[in-house]
Write an enzyme that holds these catalytic residues in place. Structure first.
Site, short mmCIF file in Angstrom:
data_model
loop_
_atom_site.label_atom_id
_atom_site.label_comp_id
_atom_site.label_asym_id
_atom_site.label_seq_id
_atom_site.Cartn_x
_atom_site.Cartn_y
_atom_site.Cartn_z
N ARG A 82 27.91 5.83 -38.40
CA ARG A 82 27.59 6.91 -39.34
C ARG A 82 28.37 6.86 -40.65
O ARG A 82 28.25 7.77 -41.46
CB ARG A 82 27.75 8.26 -38.64
CG ARG A 82 26.56 8.55 -37.71
CD ARG A 82 26.65 9.90 -37.04
NE ARG A 82 27.73 9.94 -36.10
CZ ARG A 82 27.68 9.42 -34.85
NH1 ARG A 82 26.57 8.88 -34.41
NH2 ARG A 82 28.73 9.48 -34.07
N THR A 115 30.98 5.27 -33.04
CA THR A 115 29.80 5.36 -33.92
C THR A 115 30.07 6.26 -35.12
O THR A 115 29.29 6.28 -36.06
CB THR A 115 28.58 5.91 -33.16
OG1 THR A 115 28.91 7.21 -32.63
CG2 THR A 115 28.16 4.99 -32.02
N ASP A 126 25.55 18.88 -21.42
CA ASP A 126 25.74 17.90 -22.49
C ASP A 126 25.77 18.59 -23.85
O ASP A 126 25.30 18.07 -24.86
CB ASP A 126 24.64 16.82 -22.46
CG ASP A 126 24.92 15.68 -23.42
OD1 ASP A 126 26.09 15.49 -23.80
OD2 ASP A 126 23.95 14.98 -23.81
N CYS A 152 17.72 3.18 -23.15
CA CYS A 152 17.32 2.27 -24.22
C CYS A 152 15.80 2.11 -24.32
O CYS A 152 15.25 2.09 -25.42
CB CYS A 152 17.95 0.90 -24.02
SG CYS A 152 19.74 0.88 -24.23
#
Ligand code: CA
Length: 711
Positions: free
Chosen positions: A144, A188, A330, A638
């Site tokens: 990012r 990330t 989550d 994925c």
């Protein structure tokens, strides 16, 4: 090894040229590019043509003071240059532009430096992340953004390195491994820099890691401090900045047997420095495992799903606010943090604005962490409200599926009402602009739970959202929606919204030209009026836009830039939901626009469509059901939930290996490892692999159900 396309001398030449145009400072020509320091970022409004930190300023409002492009002329916007990337995975970064040079990261943690006026490459750096590392990440091989400081550009890599690059040539100055490489940590998020320290976290809470944030010396790469967000399962101190607070505040909220995996609480996105209070705020992530039913004693599980404030020099704890006590949905709180001054009840309050996954919009006093307000900004079923006195959510009793033993179907789900896609705040309109998703999800605690060698380890029955095949997919599709929301954090009400066809739309830029800019998952780049949401201009860009735009000025001309390329958590795993916006391919590029821009995009290559033509389904319903569960546990992250991919990784329903023994070589022997498809032999037997294949064949036969109802 970096690939230098153009020598450093050209950078210096352009820097001198900029200095002569009054665009830059003497330090640029004297010391070279990316001479960013704390004073420059703190005073970023005095250099409004630059974008020196991922959110532009330390407040991370993602508001550009530029207004050459504005609500009277936005219709004259046009592409002025584009730069094709050497990767075709999700692109999530916001670029920096400093003294004429654009720096940004791409999928696979690669870094580019371009001439921001022309799009010409200056240098490129590839940290050579092993492609098999892709199996250790939940949400695509994204990155990012980068940070800049004192002539260096910093990037965190998917495999956990923090690397300082020489901004003049892209050569590494130092590199440190910030994670235990035997565990499935991944970086990330964009590093942030303040007070000579680089701050970086990591992700991996779906796989069983323990969250933390670290500070490194920006010059040497030496670690200065580390703060763990959850206690050490051994009960021993870490010799870290968090030791005291974990012992005093957190340990008792877990209890014996609570830390069966790492605990989670990963710091994978928001990290914000506040020069006014000399505090560093960060958001922590979800629990690991997700379900509290497998975390021993029921408790708040500090510091999961929290905003935590620490001292940037030492990592010493100052305050925290937990948005989701005892998370089991989550519901990460890592989503972007914005700092602002707002008039509340007749006084100016220095606040922190937050719209995390859980669907409530929080306004906190950033000196103390006091909760000022919390209101649902999207449909929320897990809690009815937040008690303003206790700061605790008033939960729906059925939402605690690990206690009821029954499935909980609610919204938001794991993708969140708002995910990482940056929101923006305009001090002119007083509005926060949020890319909202409405997605329904089912949570069911798994019948058994244990250590897993690889893949998700959430304690959930991961097949719960897929066991009914395309009927469940269709129900999820029907229940999903998305919009750009303009939210007033003072009146605590919606100001306006723009509906989008489907979820996963891009981050936001607000500007002083009364503009809000957002790309869509369906492949358009759009400009709206900031005060009303009226659409002023749009352009098709051939691929999804999930990243946030930014703006800069060179030689008296204002530019808008955005990184495009579909992927990320929603693009990769929710292929069905993303189809609501229309199928899009990944064509990864940096795009730059200005008034009167006349460039055009290259014609897209012809689509490569493979027919869904499965072999006959011979397996029993029981085998298909078992294959569904195994697919959801091992493959869906994925290849797409319910077997429906977005095309970034292969859609297995059209795979030629569905009727070929080469399937077992790929799945169990890792013959496509270099392309990221590692062997799953540690997790599944040949019989289980066959069951997964039967499930995919079943989904392929059932495909017309969802195709016919699609957009
Ligand atoms: Ca997560």
């Amino acid at each position: 090894m970096a690939m230098r396309l153009i020598q450093a001398s050209i950078v210096f030449a352009s820097a001198l040229l900029l200095a002569s145009c009054g665009q830059s400072t003497e330090t640029v020509s004297a010391k070279g590019p990316a001479q960013v320091n704390g004073a420059r970022i703190t005073n970023a409004d005095s250099e409004p043509g630059l974008w020196m930190s991922v959110g532009r300023t330390y407040s991370e409002q993602r508001f550009s003071p530029l207004k050459q492009i504005n609500d009277t002329n936005a219709a004259q916007l046009g592409l002025t240059w584009s730069f094709d990337l050497d990767t075709a995975r999700g692109q999530e970064a916001t670029p920096l532009v400093i003294d004429g040079v654009m720096y940004f990261s791409t999928a696979w943690s690669m870094v580019k430096a371009l001439d921001a006026k022309t799009g010409r490459a200056i240098w490129q750096y590839d940290p050579k992340v092993p492609r098999e590392y892709g199996v250790k990440v939940c949400c695509d091989v994204v990155n990012r953004g980068v940070a800049a400081w004192n002539g260096k550009v910093y990037v965190g890599t998917l495999d956990g390195r923090l690397i300082a690059l020489d901004a003049s040539n892209g050569q590494p100055v130092w590199s440190v491994q910030t994670t235990d490489t035997t565990k499935p940590y991944a970086i990330t998020g964009a590093p942030r820099v303040a007070k000579g320290k680089v701050f970086i976290g990591n992700g991996g809470a779906e796989f069983g890691v323990r969250g933390y944030i670290s500070a490194y010396d920006a010059e040497s790469g030496d670690m200065v401090w580390r703060f763990y967000t959850v206690p050490n399962a051994t009960g021993q101190p870490d010799n870290a900045a968090s030791d005291k607070m974990l012992a005093e505040k957190a340990a008792s909220t877990w209890g014996d047997g609570g830390l069966v995996l790492g605990g989670g609480g990963t710091v994978w996105d928001a990290i914000v420095y506040d020069p006014e209070f000399d505090l560093l705020y960060f958001g922590s992530g979800n629990a690991s495992p997700w379900t509290q039913g497998y975390r021993g004693k029921i408790g708040d599980n500090l510091f999961l799903a929290s905003i935590v404030a620490v001292k940037p020099d030492t990592g010493e704890y100052v305050w925290h606010y937990q948005e989701v006590p005892g998370d089991e949905w989550d519901f990460t709180s890592v989503q972007p943090i914005i700092l602002a001054d707002l008039p509340i009840n007749g006084e100016t309050r220095k606040v922190l604005l937050h719209a995390p996954k859980n669907g409530f919009f929080y306004v906190l006093d950033r000196a103390t962490g006091e909760l000022i307000s919390a209101d649902p900004f999207a449909p929320v079923t897990w809690a009815s409200s937040v008690d303003i006195d206790t700061g605790r959510p008033v939960e729906h009793p059925d939402a605690r599926y690990s206690r009821t033993g029954k499935p909980w179907r609610g919204t938001p789900g794991p993708q969140g009402a708002h995910n990482w896609n940056p929101m923006a705040f305009s001090p002119d309109t007083g509005l926060v602009y949020i890319p909202v998703n409405v997605l329904v999800s089912t949570y069911v605690q798994a019948a058994t739970f244990g250590e897993r060698a690889m893949g998700f380890n959430t304690g959930l029955d991961r097949g719960a959202n897929a066991t009914n095949g395309m009927a469940a997919v269709q129900a999820t599709l029907d229940a999903s929606s998305s919009h750009l929301l303009a939210w007033n954090p003072v009146t605590r009400k919606e100001a306006w919204r723009v509906e989008h066809p489907g979820p996963g739309n891009g981050g936001i830029l607000a500007t002083a030209g009364n503009l809000v800019l957002q790309g869509t998952f369906g492949g358009a780049f759009v400009v709206y009026r900031a005060d009303t949401g009226e659409k002023l201009w749009s352009m098709p860009v051939q691929t999804s836009v999930i990243a946030a735009p930014m703006s800069y000025e060179i030689d008296g001309e204002q530019y808008v830039a955005v990184l495009v390329g579909t992927g990320g958590a929603l693009g990769l795993t929710q292929g069905a939901a993303s189809l609501k916006s229309g199928p899009v391919r990944n064509i990864s590029r940096m795009l730059a626009f200005k008034l009167g821009g006349t460039a055009t995009l290259p014609a897209p290559p012809p689509p490569v469509a493979r027919a869904i033509d499965p072999p006959p389904l011979t397996a029993t319903a029981a085998v298909v059901a078992e294959g569904s569960r195994l697919y959801a546990e091992n493959c869906g992250v994925c290849h797409g939930a319910a077997g429906i991919a977005n095309g970034i990784v292969p859609d297995l329903r059209s795979s030629p290996y569905l009727s070929d023994d080469g399937y077992f070589d790929i799945v169990l022997n890792g013959t496509l490892k270099e392309r990221g498809m590692v062997s799953f032999a540690p997790m599944i037997s040949r019989e289980q692999a066959a069951a997964i294949r039967s499930y995919v064949i079943s989904q392929a036969h059932d495909t017309r159900t969802v195709r016919s109802a699609g957009p």
